[in-house]
Design a protein around this motif. Structure first.
Motif, short mmCIF file in Angstrom:
data_model
loop_
_atom_site.label_atom_id
_atom_site.label_comp_id
_atom_site.label_asym_id
_atom_site.label_seq_id
_atom_site.Cartn_x
_atom_site.Cartn_y
_atom_site.Cartn_z
N ALA A 25 -25.22 10.36 -67.26
CA ALA A 25 -25.89 10.87 -66.22
C ALA A 25 -26.06 9.60 -65.31
O ALA A 25 -26.25 9.84 -63.96
CB ALA A 25 -27.29 11.14 -66.98
N ALA A 26 -26.38 8.52 -65.60
CA ALA A 26 -26.47 7.19 -64.58
C ALA A 26 -24.96 7.33 -63.68
O ALA A 26 -25.34 6.96 -62.51
CB ALA A 26 -26.62 5.95 -65.56
N ARG A 27 -23.78 7.66 -64.40
CA ARG A 27 -22.78 7.59 -63.84
C ARG A 27 -22.75 8.58 -62.68
O ARG A 27 -22.34 8.28 -61.46
CB ARG A 27 -21.45 7.87 -64.72
CG ARG A 27 -20.34 7.25 -63.78
CD ARG A 27 -19.12 6.91 -64.99
NE ARG A 27 -18.75 8.23 -65.68
CZ ARG A 27 -18.38 8.10 -66.83
NH1 ARG A 27 -18.10 7.09 -67.53
NH2 ARG A 27 -17.91 9.32 -67.62
N THR A 28 -23.04 9.67 -63.09
CA THR A 28 -23.26 10.79 -61.76
C THR A 28 -24.05 10.33 -60.71
O THR A 28 -23.89 10.65 -59.68
CB THR A 28 -23.73 12.05 -62.61
OG1 THR A 28 -23.46 12.40 -63.86
CG2 THR A 28 -23.32 13.47 -61.99
N ALA A 29 -25.25 9.75 -61.18
CA ALA A 29 -26.40 9.45 -60.07
C ALA A 29 -25.81 8.55 -59.24
O ALA A 29 -25.83 8.61 -58.11
CB ALA A 29 -27.63 8.96 -60.80
N ARG A 30 -24.72 7.42 -60.20
CA ARG A 30 -24.35 6.38 -59.02
C ARG A 30 -23.10 7.03 -57.97
O ARG A 30 -23.11 6.63 -56.77
CB ARG A 30 -23.66 5.37 -59.92
CG ARG A 30 -23.84 3.87 -59.38
CD ARG A 30 -23.71 2.85 -60.02
NE ARG A 30 -22.78 3.03 -61.08
CZ ARG A 30 -22.95 2.53 -62.38
NH1 ARG A 30 -24.18 2.10 -62.54
NH2 ARG A 30 -22.20 2.69 -63.25
N ARG A 31 -22.38 7.99 -58.69
CA ARG A 31 -21.35 8.43 -57.87
C ARG A 31 -22.08 9.39 -56.87
O ARG A 31 -21.38 9.14 -55.63
CB ARG A 31 -20.56 9.43 -58.82
CG ARG A 31 -19.45 9.93 -57.94
CD ARG A 31 -18.36 10.76 -58.72
NE ARG A 31 -17.82 9.93 -59.81
CZ ARG A 31 -17.27 10.27 -60.90
NH1 ARG A 31 -17.19 11.46 -60.98
NH2 ARG A 31 -16.64 9.23 -61.83
N LYS A 32 -23.15 10.04 -57.04
CA LYS A 32 -23.87 10.88 -55.97
C LYS A 32 -24.40 9.79 -54.90
O LYS A 32 -24.13 10.20 -53.61
CB LYS A 32 -24.92 11.55 -56.61
CG LYS A 32 -25.18 12.70 -56.06
CD LYS A 32 -26.33 13.56 -56.67
CE LYS A 32 -27.47 13.93 -55.53
NZ LYS A 32 -28.45 14.35 -56.14
N ALA A 33 -24.79 8.83 -55.18
CA ALA A 33 -25.40 7.60 -54.37
C ALA A 33 -24.38 7.37 -53.56
O ALA A 33 -24.32 7.22 -52.31
CB ALA A 33 -25.94 6.55 -55.17
N LEU A 34 -23.08 6.93 -54.04
CA LEU A 34 -22.06 6.47 -53.32
C LEU A 34 -21.31 7.38 -52.32
O LEU A 34 -21.29 7.15 -51.06
CB LEU A 34 -20.67 6.02 -54.24
CG LEU A 34 -19.35 5.75 -53.57
CD1 LEU A 34 -19.50 4.27 -52.88
CD2 LEU A 34 -18.36 5.72 -54.35
N LEU A 35 -21.30 8.85 -52.65
CA LEU A 35 -20.85 9.74 -51.69
C LEU A 35 -21.96 9.92 -50.73
O LEU A 35 -21.63 10.21 -49.38
CB LEU A 35 -20.92 11.32 -52.73
CG LEU A 35 -19.67 11.48 -53.37
CD1 LEU A 35 -19.65 12.49 -54.15
CD2 LEU A 35 -18.22 11.29 -52.51
N GLN A 36 -23.01 9.83 -50.82
CA GLN A 36 -24.03 9.89 -49.96
C GLN A 36 -24.16 8.80 -49.05
O GLN A 36 -23.85 9.09 -47.65
CB GLN A 36 -25.57 10.06 -50.32
CG GLN A 36 -26.68 10.67 -49.53
CD GLN A 36 -27.78 10.28 -49.90
OE1 GLN A 36 -28.30 9.65 -50.97
NE2 GLN A 36 -28.70 10.79 -49.01
N TRP A 37 -23.81 7.69 -49.42
CA TRP A 37 -23.41 6.42 -48.59
C TRP A 37 -22.27 6.57 -47.53
O TRP A 37 -22.49 6.45 -46.50
CB TRP A 37 -23.18 4.99 -49.46
CG TRP A 37 -23.27 4.01 -48.71
CD1 TRP A 37 -24.55 3.06 -48.80
CD2 TRP A 37 -22.07 3.23 -48.04
NE1 TRP A 37 -24.12 1.98 -47.86
CE2 TRP A 37 -22.82 2.08 -47.45
CE3 TRP A 37 -20.90 3.59 -47.87
CZ2 TRP A 37 -21.88 1.11 -46.77
CZ3 TRP A 37 -20.10 2.68 -47.00
CH2 TRP A 37 -20.61 1.42 -46.76
N ILE A 38 -21.33 7.17 -48.23
CA ILE A 38 -20.16 7.33 -47.25
C ILE A 38 -20.52 8.46 -46.25
O ILE A 38 -20.00 8.20 -45.05
CB ILE A 38 -19.06 7.86 -48.05
CG1 ILE A 38 -18.43 6.63 -48.96
CG2 ILE A 38 -17.83 8.20 -47.20
CD1 ILE A 38 -17.59 7.05 -50.24
#
Lengths: 304, 314
Positions: A25-38
């Motif tokens: 779950a934490a990994r998905t959240a982090r990936r989502k944050a990264l995608l949003q950042w990009i």
């Protein structure tokens, strides 16, 4: 339009996505944050191109030779830095600078000095008719200059014989400027009354309170209104057109610039060099006084 | 203990003090606002060319402007077009940029500066620049569009594209709105977003039910001030029309305003055309009063307490 040529860079991510993840779950959240950042930063770069590319094109054009401005190539074949010297050699160009500095400089000083006490009274005094006065100030601020230009012109030109000069634009600023008063008032409202009361307890009259207590605290607000007034005069086209159009010796940069295309040179490269020179001081000053500007714009809208 | 006498003296002193502080503006208000406004009204009922003495002419100027002056209705239509389209585009785009900047984490200072800079560009310089950039023959924008295979419009030389080109110029200078929207967005209480998150709200719902209600006074402020600004459009359309038509700068030669085909004509330009080119001061004052009525109507809206736009008291 300029969005079409966007080339979003992919900047470094704030945190490495490969870092060992505690839970999926934490990994998905982090990936989502990264995608949003990009996504956000790509959009930012695209928007930045829309705002900046016109400046870049103007600069490039100002450095071309006159034949190249008629072609579709964007990069100067040879960098004609001499265009800028040529612009300064155009008769009148230096006079326009002098006139603009006079109008903007003297006008700003007069308008700030005369507006400060008015803004202070509207912000801190309680008196009958205060709300009415403020409404009248706002009405003056919103009044298109064209509404009263006919009687004003006749007054300055026929009664005082001052047409052909910039005085009809400068002198009224010695009697307070509505926009300056309004903006300063918004700023002075934010100064807590306790300071003023303390000064009064210490035996200061209103005038001394204004000079000794309020002015030092109002410095950022004064900087903001001074900048706005300066750039208003710098940018003003209508005023010089009405009073000085028949007298090239009284033209300002904003007014003279338009005549540049045609009267002196039809060459776009020189016109763009002059355009860059008229924009440059504004942009330079902005870099030194960003905070004051942003403060001023915020005051017009947000703080009541 | 103050006796009534000293109280009255105190009141008088404080009234005099208020008067003294307000005096620069009071003089300015009378000489540079009230007097010319009254003169404009009285001029609108006189025939006056600036040379022979003014004579009373009743409603003749009013009837001339509304019925026989061929530029009035096109100018009013153009002004309203700009009021609607330009303001809508500026507010939507300004809000978008404002939201974007609050989301940017890296280099926010640089982005904010870049977004803000065009707002500062002197209008004449910006307009000259845009007329050149959007020049259909050799301008870089159409070159780029051509390279991408996108059919490029003729912008300032096509009557149906000249106003969109002016709108593009206005949207480019949206930095002021970005700043006030940014300030408003940062003021929205975080807890409301957290509560919406708990309810499982999607991005659009958060915008619709949390962001928008919180910033609506500022949106309203931007719309009303934008309308007042758009109504006063003068420099940009005038300079764009003159430069695009190839009129020699301000050499004093008469020009047909509104190139191409009256499409860039706005109400403030008519005051100049009637007053300073045709020396029909009376009719110029009629147009000035139409402009005044429209501006004051929107200013009244701005000051209405309920909108919370500009509060007079605290």
């Amino acid at each position: 339009m300029s969005y079409a040529v966007e080339t979003p860079k992919t900047p470094k991510a704030p945190e490495a996505p490969e870092a060992p993840a505690a839970t999926p779950a934490a990994r998905t959240a982090r990936r989502k944050a990264l995608l949003q950042w990009i996504a956000v930063h790509s959009l930012g770069v695209a928007a930045a191109l829309f705002f900046v590319l016109p400046f870049v094109f103007l600069l490039l054009t100002s450095l071309m030779d006159d034949q190249q401005t008629l072609t579709r190539d964007l990069i100067p074949h040879h960098w004609a830095w001499s265009n800028y010297r040529t612009v300064f050699e155009v008769p009148g160009f230096l006079t326009w600078w002098r006139n603009t500095l006079l109008y903007a400089g003297l006008g700003t000083v007069l308008s700030v000095v005369s507006s400060v006490p008015v803004a202070y009274a509207l912000a801190k005094f309680r008196f009958r008719g205060r709300n009415l006065s403020l409404m009248l100030v706002i009405s003056m601020m919103m009044l298109p200059p064209q509404v009263i230009i006919i009687p004003m012109y006749l007054f300055w030109a026929r009664q005082l014989d001052l047409s052909g000069t910039l005085w009809p634009l400068i002198i009224p600023l010695a009697f307070g400027d509505a926009f300056t008063i309004f903006l300063l008032r918004q700023f002075l409202m934010t100064i807590p009354n306790e300071y003023l009361d303390a000064a009064k307890v210490d035996g200061c009259g209103e005038f001394r309170t204004l000079i000794k207590v309020v002015l030092p605290m109002a410095r950022p607000g004064i900087a903001a209104v001074a900048l706005f007034q300066f750039f208003y005069a710098w940018n003003d086209y209508f005023g010089p057109q009405i009073y000085a159009s028949d007298t090239p010796a009284s033209w300002t940069l904003s007014y003279g610039l338009e005549s540049f295309k045609g009267a002196h040179h039809t060459d776009w490269n020189l016109t763009m060099a002059a355009t860059v020179l008229v924009m440059a001081p504004v942009i330079l000053v902005f870099f030194f006084a960003q905070k004051a500007f942003v403060e001023g714009v915020t005051l017009t809208g947000v703080k009541g | 203990m103050s006796t009534p006498y000293t109280l009255r003296a105190k009141h008088r002193r404080s009234a005099l003090r208020t008067l003294a502080f307000l005096s620069p503006w009071l003089i300015g208000f009378c000489v540079f606002f009230a007097y010319p406004l009254i003169s404009t009204v009285s001029f609108s009922f006189t025939h006056y060319d600036g040379f022979s003495p003014a004579t009373f002419s009743g409603l003749k100027n009013w009837s001339y402007v509304f019925n026989d002056y061929p530029l009035f209705w096109p100018a009013l239509r153009n002004t309203l077009w700009l009021v609607v389209v330009m303001v809508a585009c500026r507010v939507v785009f300004g809000l978008g940029i404002g939201m974007l900047i609050t989301k940017i984490k890296t280099g926010v200072g640089v982005f904010r500066t870049l977004f803000y800079l065009p707002y500062l560009a002197p209008p004449v310089a910006a307009t000259l620049g845009f007329v050149f950039l959007l020049n259909p023959g050799t301008g870089p924008v159409n070159s780029l569009l051509g390279d991408l295979g996108i059919p490029a419009p003729d912008w300032f030389t096509d009557p149906s594209w000249s106003k969109p080109a002016l709108t593009l110029l206005a949207v480019w200078g949206v930095g002021d709105l970005m700043v006030i929207f940014m300030a408003a967005l940062l003021d929205v209480p975080k807890e409301q977003y957290e509560a919406a998150d708990l309810d499982g709200a999607r991005a659009w719902h958060k915008f619709r039910y949390v962001t928008l209600p919180n910033i609506s006074p500022i949106v309203m402020f931007a719309v009303v001030t934008g309308v007042i600004q758009a109504m006063q459009s003068y420099t940009q359309p005038l300079v764009a029309g003159k430069v695009a038509s190839g009129v020699i700068g301000n050499s004093g030669q008469p020009f047909e305003p509104g190139y191409p085909d009256k499409s860039t004509l706005t109400l403030p330009q008519l005051v100049y055309n009637l007053g300073f080119q045709r020396f029909d001061y009376g009719s110029a004052c009629v147009v000035a009063l139409v402009l005044f009525a429209l501006s004051m109507a929107f200013t009244a809206l701005l000051m209405k307490r309920r909108g919370g736009l500009i509060q007079a008291g605290e």
